[in-house]
Write an enzyme that holds these catalytic residues in place. Sequence first.
Site, PDB file in Angstrom:
ATOM      1  N   TRP A 101     -41.969  29.875  -4.115  1.00 26.76           N
ATOM      2  CA  TRP A 101     -41.105  30.749  -3.318  1.00 26.76           C
ATOM      3  C   TRP A 101     -40.631  31.938  -4.129  1.00 26.76           C
ATOM      4  O   TRP A 101     -40.586  33.067  -3.632  1.00 26.76           O
ATOM      5  CB  TRP A 101     -39.942  29.971  -2.720  1.00 26.76           C
ATOM      6  CG  TRP A 101     -40.413  28.912  -1.774  1.00 26.76           C
ATOM      7  CD1 TRP A 101     -40.252  27.561  -1.914  1.00 26.76           C
ATOM      8  CD2 TRP A 101     -41.164  29.091  -0.562  1.00 26.76           C
ATOM      9  NE1 TRP A 101     -40.855  26.903  -0.862  1.00 26.76           N
ATOM     10  CE2 TRP A 101     -41.419  27.815  -0.024  1.00 26.76           C
ATOM     11  CE3 TRP A 101     -41.655  30.217   0.119  1.00 26.76           C
ATOM     12  CZ2 TRP A 101     -42.130  27.626   1.165  1.00 26.76           C
ATOM     13  CZ3 TRP A 101     -42.359  30.037   1.304  1.00 26.76           C
ATOM     14  CH2 TRP A 101     -42.589  28.757   1.806  1.00 26.76           C
ATOM     15  N   ASP A 168     -31.973  32.688  -3.371  1.00 28.02           N
ATOM     16  CA  ASP A 168     -32.608  32.041  -2.229  1.00 28.02           C
ATOM     17  C   ASP A 168     -32.171  30.578  -2.269  1.00 28.02           C
ATOM     18  O   ASP A 168     -32.590  29.822  -3.138  1.00 28.02           O
ATOM     19  CB  ASP A 168     -34.134  32.169  -2.364  1.00 28.02           C
ATOM     20  CG  ASP A 168     -34.897  31.371  -1.298  1.00 28.02           C
ATOM     21  OD1 ASP A 168     -34.259  30.732  -0.437  1.00 28.02           O
ATOM     22  OD2 ASP A 168     -36.151  31.394  -1.342  1.00 28.02           O
ATOM     23  N   LYS A 192     -34.177  23.962   6.507  1.00 28.93           N
ATOM     24  CA  LYS A 192     -34.227  22.941   5.465  1.00 28.93           C
ATOM     25  C   LYS A 192     -32.947  22.091   5.457  1.00 28.93           C
ATOM     26  O   LYS A 192     -33.007  20.891   5.363  1.00 28.93           O
ATOM     27  CB  LYS A 192     -34.416  23.571   4.077  1.00 28.93           C
ATOM     28  CG  LYS A 192     -35.619  24.482   3.962  1.00 28.93           C
ATOM     29  CD  LYS A 192     -36.914  23.732   3.711  1.00 28.93           C
ATOM     30  CE  LYS A 192     -38.167  24.580   3.887  1.00 28.93           C
ATOM     31  NZ  LYS A 192     -38.173  25.873   3.245  1.00 28.93           N
TER      32      LYS A 192
HETATM   33  C1  LIG Z   1     -39.094  27.074   2.970  1.00 28.68           C
HETATM   34  C2  LIG Z   1     -38.634  28.029   1.958  1.00 28.68           C
HETATM   35  C3  LIG Z   1     -38.820  29.417   2.099  1.00 28.68           C
HETATM   36  C4  LIG Z   1     -39.567  30.026   3.274  1.00 28.68           C
HETATM   37  O1  LIG Z   1     -38.787  30.028   4.375  1.00 28.68           O
HETATM   38  P1  LIG Z   1     -39.279  30.657   5.768  1.00 28.68           P
HETATM   39  O2  LIG Z   1     -38.045  30.494   6.600  1.00 28.68           O
HETATM   40  O3  LIG Z   1     -40.424  29.835   6.228  1.00 28.68           O
HETATM   41  O4  LIG Z   1     -39.647  32.062   5.531  1.00 28.68           O
HETATM   42  C5  LIG Z   1     -38.325  30.251   1.126  1.00 28.68           C
HETATM   43  N1  LIG Z   1     -37.676  29.770   0.063  1.00 28.68           N
HETATM   44  C6  LIG Z   1     -37.472  28.448  -0.122  1.00 28.68           C
HETATM   45  C7  LIG Z   1     -36.734  27.974  -1.328  1.00 28.68           C
HETATM   46  C8  LIG Z   1     -37.943  27.543   0.826  1.00 28.68           C
HETATM   47  O5  LIG Z   1     -37.740  26.230   0.650  1.00 28.68           O
END
Ligand SMILES: *Cc1c(COP(=O)(O)O)cnc(C)c1O
Length: 356
Positions: A101, A168, A192
């Site tokens: 990511w 993030d 998540k």
């Molecule tokens: C799943 C995830 C993403 C991607 O998220 P989307 O909503 O599918 O764009 C980005 N960063 C992390 C840490 C993730 O677990």
Amino acid sequence: MKKHNFSAGPCILPQEVLKKAANAVTNFNGIDLSLIEISHRSKEFVEVMEKARSLVKELLNLPEGYSVLFLQGGASLEFLMTPYNLLKVNGKAGYFDTGTWSSKAIKEAKTLGEVDVFASSKDKGYNYIPKNYNIPSDIDYVHCTSNNTIFGTQIKEFPKTDALLVCDMSSDIFSRELDFTQFDLVYAGAQKNMGPAGTTLVIVKDEILGKTGRSIPSMLDYQVHLSKDSMFNTPPVFAVYVSMLTLEWLKEQGGVKAIEKINQEKAALLYAEVDRNPLFIGFANKEDRSTMNVTFNLTNETHKDTFDKLWNEAGINGLKGHKSVGGYRASIYNAMPIESIKVLINVMQQFEKQVS
Ligand SMILES: *Cc1c(COP(=O)(O)O)cnc(C)c1O
């Protein structure tokens, strides 16, 4: 009976949240209309948006001067919105590369300017969090990924910098208490640990915006979204509503402090079995282990079919590791009951008996 859902994302939500969400789709709050067929400007939905925002502030104990947005495009669009809003024209950004990511975030930032990847754990297949690194001083912001969903590592000590700090937090927001004064911009895809797919939570310190000298397309401009209270265009009403329900549920559980304690217990239980059982080996460096995504491999791949059969028969879902790492990944987000973890541990012990 419902399956034991270890899916990495979209992932498990509390049962009572799913029931309330289902009811709202047919008759929302007794108004004889569906939540998803009323105006987002209606009194009913505006209340949902306001409640969701205020729960975020309350549960995370956000300091004054921070705003909360519910946007679309997932965390993946935030990879691009971050440099659009924070990277000065001819400026430079520092990135902490701890996995897939982070790498994707770096790729997007590079489309707008210079990127300095000041630390990376790519050398060992991202199984650890770099500790000794120098953050360049001539940068506009530092970007990091708090929990590496795919590799199962988690930052415990965040980078210290005089530049802005962006994080993030897609896969561990609301899972542990953090001092949010250290961050200037935080984002998280809802699916998540907060709700269904379709909305992205953004937390931004107001004073950092509007300083890049860049012309920003409206949909990518945080100031535009802030000025319209997340309703610059039609918001993802269902995803925001279900996120609100999940945050209410979290509050009823005692909030982030209480869930953090349970998350630690759940993770400790599962890691203890991974470490004890000679048929398994943990993937991530011990001190960097995630409390959300527990990654492990078989010590002897020839037993793969036996193990897979056992956990499938036990009603376990979503244990397969990410395609880029293989092995197994048990995602144990806030809503994962400890009972399901005990079922998995039981399967691991049964497996040990069966093959030895
Ligand atoms: C799943 C995830 C993403 C991607 O998220 P989307 O909503 O599918 O764009 C980005 N960063 C992390 C840490 C993730 O677990």
